[in-house]
Scaffold this motif. Structure first.
Motif, PDB file in Angstrom:
ATOM      1  N   ALA A  61       0.793  -1.230   0.000  1.00  0.00           N
ATOM      2  CA  ALA A  61       0.000   0.000   0.000  1.00  0.00           C
ATOM      3  C   ALA A  61       0.826   1.281   0.000  1.00  0.00           C
ATOM      4  CB  ALA A  61      -0.924   0.011   1.217  1.00  0.00           C
ATOM      5  N   HIS A  62       0.436   2.173  -0.883  1.00  0.00           N
ATOM      6  CA  HIS A  62       0.949   3.536  -0.812  1.00  0.00           C
ATOM      7  C   HIS A  62       0.212   4.255   0.313  1.00  0.00           C
ATOM      8  CE1 HIS A  62       3.053   3.538  -4.766  1.00  0.00           C
ATOM      9  NE2 HIS A  62       2.221   2.533  -4.956  1.00  0.00           N
ATOM     10  N   ARG A  63      -1.064   3.932   0.474  1.00  0.00           N
ATOM     11  CA  ARG A  63      -1.905   4.518   1.504  1.00  0.00           C
ATOM     12  C   ARG A  63      -2.788   3.408   2.041  1.00  0.00           C
ATOM     13  NH1 ARG A  63      -1.614   8.715   4.352  1.00  0.00           N
ATOM     14  NH2 ARG A  63      -3.537   9.513   5.165  1.00  0.00           N
ATOM     15  N   GLY A  64      -2.979   3.393   3.362  1.00  0.00           N
ATOM     16  CA  GLY A  64      -3.804   2.356   3.956  1.00  0.00           C
ATOM     17  C   GLY A  64      -4.769   2.922   4.975  1.00  0.00           C
ATOM     18  N   TYR A  65      -5.856   2.203   5.171  1.00  0.00           N
ATOM     19  CA  TYR A  65      -6.872   2.586   6.146  1.00  0.00           C
ATOM     20  C   TYR A  65      -7.239   1.332   6.931  1.00  0.00           C
ATOM     21  CZ  TYR A  65      -7.236   6.678   3.205  1.00  0.00           C
ATOM     22  OH  TYR A  65      -6.934   7.807   2.496  1.00  0.00           O
ATOM     23  N   VAL A  66      -7.356   1.475   8.242  1.00  0.00           N
ATOM     24  CA  VAL A  66      -7.783   0.376   9.097  1.00  0.00           C
ATOM     25  C   VAL A  66      -9.210   0.686   9.527  1.00  0.00           C
ATOM     26  CG1 VAL A  66      -7.389  -0.846  11.266  1.00  0.00           C
ATOM     27  CG2 VAL A  66      -5.435  -0.071   9.900  1.00  0.00           C
ATOM     28  N   MET A  67     -10.090  -0.270   9.265  1.00  0.00           N
ATOM     29  CA  MET A  67     -11.491  -0.093   9.648  1.00  0.00           C
ATOM     30  C   MET A  67     -11.852  -1.065  10.757  1.00  0.00           C
ATOM     31  SD  MET A  67     -13.402   0.456   6.005  1.00  0.00           S
ATOM     32  CE  MET A  67     -14.912   1.002   6.794  1.00  0.00           C
ATOM     33  N   VAL A  68     -12.612  -0.568  11.706  1.00  0.00           N
ATOM     34  CA  VAL A  68     -13.156  -1.395  12.784  1.00  0.00           C
ATOM     35  C   VAL A  68     -14.649  -1.117  12.847  1.00  0.00           C
ATOM     36  CG1 VAL A  68     -13.107  -1.894  15.257  1.00  0.00           C
ATOM     37  CG2 VAL A  68     -10.975  -1.327  14.059  1.00  0.00           C
ATOM     38  N   ASN A  69     -15.448  -2.149  12.699  1.00  0.00           N
ATOM     39  CA  ASN A  69     -16.903  -2.013  12.712  1.00  0.00           C
ATOM     40  C   ASN A  69     -17.395  -0.937  11.754  1.00  0.00           C
ATOM     41  OD1 ASN A  69     -17.156  -4.031  14.679  1.00  0.00           O
ATOM     42  ND2 ASN A  69     -16.817  -2.552  16.314  1.00  0.00           N
ATOM     43  N   GLY A  70     -16.797  -0.888  10.559  1.00  0.00           N
ATOM     44  CA  GLY A  70     -17.241   0.034   9.529  1.00  0.00           C
ATOM     45  C   GLY A  70     -16.733   1.464   9.650  1.00  0.00           C
ATOM     46  N   GLU A  71     -15.902   1.735  10.643  1.00  0.00           N
ATOM     47  CA  GLU A  71     -15.352   3.080  10.816  1.00  0.00           C
ATOM     48  C   GLU A  71     -13.851   3.061  10.620  1.00  0.00           C
ATOM     49  OE1 GLU A  71     -16.432   5.528  14.134  1.00  0.00           O
ATOM     50  OE2 GLU A  71     -18.313   4.434  14.406  1.00  0.00           O
ATOM     51  N   ILE A  72     -13.336   4.075   9.939  1.00  0.00           N
ATOM     52  CA  ILE A  72     -11.891   4.199   9.758  1.00  0.00           C
ATOM     53  C   ILE A  72     -11.293   4.656  11.088  1.00  0.00           C
ATOM     54  CG2 ILE A  72     -10.044   5.461   8.587  1.00  0.00           C
ATOM     55  CD1 ILE A  72     -11.922   5.614   6.147  1.00  0.00           C
ATOM     56  N   THR A  73     -10.389   3.841  11.628  1.00  0.00           N
ATOM     57  CA  THR A  73      -9.782   4.163  12.918  1.00  0.00           C
ATOM     58  C   THR A  73      -8.340   4.623  12.791  1.00  0.00           C
ATOM     59  OG1 THR A  73      -9.197   1.841  13.231  1.00  0.00           O
ATOM     60  CG2 THR A  73     -11.284   2.584  14.190  1.00  0.00           C
ATOM     61  N   LEU A  74      -7.660   4.226  11.730  1.00  0.00           N
ATOM     62  CA  LEU A  74      -6.275   4.633  11.483  1.00  0.00           C
ATOM     63  C   LEU A  74      -6.064   4.807   9.990  1.00  0.00           C
ATOM     64  CD1 LEU A  74      -4.361   2.018  13.673  1.00  0.00           C
ATOM     65  CD2 LEU A  74      -4.621   4.432  14.195  1.00  0.00           C
ATOM     66  N   CYS A  75      -5.160   5.707   9.628  1.00  0.00           N
ATOM     67  CA  CYS A  75      -4.771   5.826   8.227  1.00  0.00           C
ATOM     68  C   CYS A  75      -3.329   6.304   8.162  1.00  0.00           C
ATOM     69  CB  CYS A  75      -5.702   6.757   7.456  1.00  0.00           C
ATOM     70  SG  CYS A  75      -5.661   8.464   7.984  1.00  0.00           S
ATOM     71  N   GLY A  76      -2.708   6.041   7.053  1.00  0.00           N
ATOM     72  CA  GLY A  76      -1.326   6.434   6.835  1.00  0.00           C
ATOM     73  C   GLY A  76      -0.749   5.645   5.681  1.00  0.00           C
ATOM     74  N   THR A  77       0.547   5.784   5.460  1.00  0.00           N
ATOM     75  CA  THR A  77       1.173   4.967   4.429  1.00  0.00           C
ATOM     76  C   THR A  77       1.193   3.520   4.911  1.00  0.00           C
ATOM     77  OG1 THR A  77       3.432   5.151   5.261  1.00  0.00           O
ATOM     78  CG2 THR A  77       2.664   6.900   3.769  1.00  0.00           C
ATOM     79  N   GLY A  78       1.387   2.610   3.986  1.00  0.00           N
ATOM     80  CA  GLY A  78       1.477   1.213   4.382  1.00  0.00           C
ATOM     81  C   GLY A  78       2.584   0.975   5.393  1.00  0.00           C
ATOM     82  N   GLN A  79       3.745   1.591   5.166  1.00  0.00           N
ATOM     83  CA  GLN A  79       4.875   1.420   6.079  1.00  0.00           C
ATOM     84  C   GLN A  79       4.581   2.014   7.452  1.00  0.00           C
ATOM     85  OE1 GLN A  79       7.560  -0.522   5.457  1.00  0.00           O
ATOM     86  NE2 GLN A  79       6.388  -1.000   3.627  1.00  0.00           N
ATOM     87  N   GLU A  80       3.926   3.165   7.486  1.00  0.00           N
ATOM     88  CA  GLU A  80       3.560   3.779   8.772  1.00  0.00           C
ATOM     89  C   GLU A  80       2.625   2.862   9.559  1.00  0.00           C
ATOM     90  OE1 GLU A  80       3.713   8.500   7.449  1.00  0.00           O
ATOM     91  OE2 GLU A  80       1.780   7.463   7.532  1.00  0.00           O
ATOM     92  N   LEU A  81       1.646   2.301   8.878  1.00  0.00           N
ATOM     93  CA  LEU A  81       0.698   1.427   9.564  1.00  0.00           C
ATOM     94  C   LEU A  81       1.357   0.130  10.019  1.00  0.00           C
ATOM     95  CD1 LEU A  81      -2.476   2.027   7.394  1.00  0.00           C
ATOM     96  CD2 LEU A  81      -2.066   2.828   9.727  1.00  0.00           C
ATOM     97  N   LEU A  82       2.264  -0.414   9.212  1.00  0.00           N
ATOM     98  CA  LEU A  82       2.974  -1.627   9.627  1.00  0.00           C
ATOM     99  C   LEU A  82       3.793  -1.392  10.891  1.00  0.00           C
ATOM    100  CD1 LEU A  82       4.236  -3.152   6.265  1.00  0.00           C
ATOM    101  CD2 LEU A  82       2.710  -4.234   7.914  1.00  0.00           C
ATOM    102  N   ALA A  83       4.262  -0.170  11.076  1.00  0.00           N
ATOM    103  CA  ALA A  83       5.104   0.151  12.232  1.00  0.00           C
ATOM    104  C   ALA A  83       4.290   0.487  13.492  1.00  0.00           C
ATOM    105  CB  ALA A  83       6.019   1.327  11.896  1.00  0.00           C
ATOM    106  N   ARG A  84       3.007   0.732  13.364  1.00  0.00           N
ATOM    107  CA  ARG A  84       2.186   1.135  14.514  1.00  0.00           C
ATOM    108  C   ARG A  84       1.988  -0.057  15.454  1.00  0.00           C
ATOM    109  NH1 ARG A  84      -1.444   5.986  13.702  1.00  0.00           N
ATOM    110  NH2 ARG A  84      -2.071   5.368  15.803  1.00  0.00           N
TER     111      ARG A  84
END
Length: 97
Positions: A61-84
């Motif tokens: 991913a160049h950009r990623g979004y994490v959804m929980v129960n239909g709501e976006i809870t986190l976003c960032g680059t793929g690398q940023e999200l992998l590091a969270r």
């Protein structure tokens, strides 16, 4: 692979994929992700990917979004999200904290 090939025949500007690795053996899933990466990087095709395999999806991913129960809870680059830490704990380490 056949479904992706059928979609590519129309020469789309955007390829939307929903769970392309669902039910596939790990080796085949890796091949699918490699094909998606090639389509994006070499063919310059925009790919919108919905995938529960967070590690492989975020690696691409160049950009990623994490959804929980239909709501976006986190976003960032793929690398940023992998590091969270919360992404690692919830999606990459089997829920271990």
């Amino acid at each position: 692979m056949l479904a992706i090939a059928r979609a590519l025949v129309a020469r789309p500007k955007l390829l939307m994929l929903d769970e392309p690795s669902l039910g596939l053996a790990p080796l085949i899933a890796r091949q699918i992700f490699k094909a998606i990466k090639t389509l994006n990087s070499e063919e310059k095709l925009t790919v919108f990917l919905v995938e529960q395999n967070a590690f492989h999806a975020l690696k691409l991913a160049h950009r990623g979004y994490v959804m929980v129960n239909g709501e976006i809870t986190l976003c960032g680059t793929g690398q940023e999200l992998l590091a969270r830490p919360e992404v690692k704990a919830a999606y990459l380490e089997g829920g271990r904290r």
